[in-house]
Design a protein around this motif. Structure first.
Motif, short mmCIF file in Angstrom:
data_model
loop_
_atom_site.label_atom_id
_atom_site.label_comp_id
_atom_site.label_asym_id
_atom_site.label_seq_id
_atom_site.Cartn_x
_atom_site.Cartn_y
_atom_site.Cartn_z
N GLY A 53 2.65 68.11 34.37
CA GLY A 53 1.86 66.89 34.34
C GLY A 53 1.57 66.35 32.96
N ASP A 54 1.37 67.24 31.97
CA ASP A 54 1.11 66.75 30.62
C ASP A 54 2.30 65.95 30.10
N GLU A 55 3.50 66.49 30.27
CA GLU A 55 4.71 65.79 29.81
C GLU A 55 4.87 64.45 30.52
N ILE A 56 4.67 64.46 31.83
CA ILE A 56 4.83 63.23 32.62
C ILE A 56 3.80 62.20 32.19
N ALA A 57 2.53 62.60 32.11
CA ALA A 57 1.48 61.66 31.74
C ALA A 57 1.72 61.10 30.34
N ASP A 58 2.11 61.95 29.41
CA ASP A 58 2.38 61.48 28.05
C ASP A 58 3.52 60.45 28.04
N ARG A 59 4.57 60.68 28.81
CA ARG A 59 5.69 59.74 28.88
C ARG A 59 5.25 58.42 29.51
N GLU A 60 4.46 58.50 30.57
CA GLU A 60 3.98 57.29 31.24
C GLU A 60 3.09 56.47 30.30
#
Length: 187
Positions: free
Chosen positions: A68-75
Motif C-alpha cells: 500500500g505504501d508504494e501504491i499510495a506514493d505512486r498515486e
C-alpha cells in the motif's frame, strides 16, 4: 449513476463525470470559449476528488494492502503531475495555443490514472477491506469533497496531517474566489 455508496462507487462516479466533461471539451471546436469553462469545471471536480482521495483513500490503501505504501506514493505522484498541468491550464484561455497542449496532457494523465485505479487498485481494495469500512470511507470522501479546494495548489501538502489541516481553509477561499468570478458555473 449517482453519488453515494462505498468509496469505490463514489470515486468511480467522479471518474465518469470527469470523463463526460472531457468528451464535451473534445466535441467543441478548438478556440471555443466553452472549452475553457468546461476545463475549469473539470479542474474543480478533479481537485476536490484528489484531495478526498489523499485524505481518506490513500491512508486506507496503506492500511489494507501489503504494498500500500508504494501504491499510495505512486498515486499521489500522479496527482501532483496532474495538479501541475491544471495549474498551467488555469492560466490559459481557450484561444491560447498552449490550451490544447495542456488539456491533452491532462486528459492523458487522468485517463491513465483512472484506468489504473479502476482495474488494479479498486478491485484489490474491495478484496482486502470489509464492506462496512468501504462504506465509511465513502461517507468520509463525500464529506471531504464538500470543503476541499477547487483550484490546483501544487505546493500544498498532499499527505496527512498537512492536507487535512489546510484543505478546508484553502477550499473556503477557493469557493469564495469562484463565486466572485463565476468560475465553474455553466450555462
Amino acid at each position: 449513476m449517482g453519488h453515494g455508496g462505498d468509496v469505490i462507487q463514489e470515486l468511480t462516479t467522479d471518474h465518469r463525470e470527469v470523463e463526460e466533461i472531457f468528451a464535451q471539451i473534445e466535441a467543441l471546436p478548438v478556440g471555443d470559449k466553452r472549452r475553457k469553462d468546461l476545463a475549469d469545471q473539470a479542474t474543480i471536480e478533479l481537485v476536490r476528488h484528489s484531495v478526498a482521495e489523499e485524505m481518506h483513500l490513500y491512508p486506507a490503501v496503506r492500511q489494507y494492502l501489503h504494498d500500500g505504501d508504494e501504491i499510495a506514493d505512486r498515486e499521489i505522484e500522479d496527482h501532483s503531475e496532474a495538479e501541475r498541468t491544471m495549474k498551467e491550464l488555469e492560466g490559459c484561455g481557450a484561444d491560447d495555443p498552449r490550451f490544447d497542449e495542456f488539456m491533452g496532457r491532462l486528459m492523458r494523465e487522468i485517463r491513465e490514472h483512472v484506468t489504473d485505479e479502476e482495474q488494479n487498485l479498486f478491485p484489490r481494495l474491495r478484496e482486502a477491506a470489509r464492506p462496512e469500512d468501504l462504506e465509511e470511507l465513502g461517507e468520509k470522501v463525500r464529506s471531504a469533497k464538500k470543503t476541499a479546494p477547487t483550484r490546483p495548489h501544487p505546493a500544498a501538502p498532499d499527505t496527512p496531517p498537512g492536507n487535512r489541516l489546510l484543505a478546508p481553509g484553502t477550499g473556503m477561499v477557493d469557493r469564495i474566489r469562484d463565486a466572485l468570478s463565476g468560475r465553474g458555473k455553466t450555462g
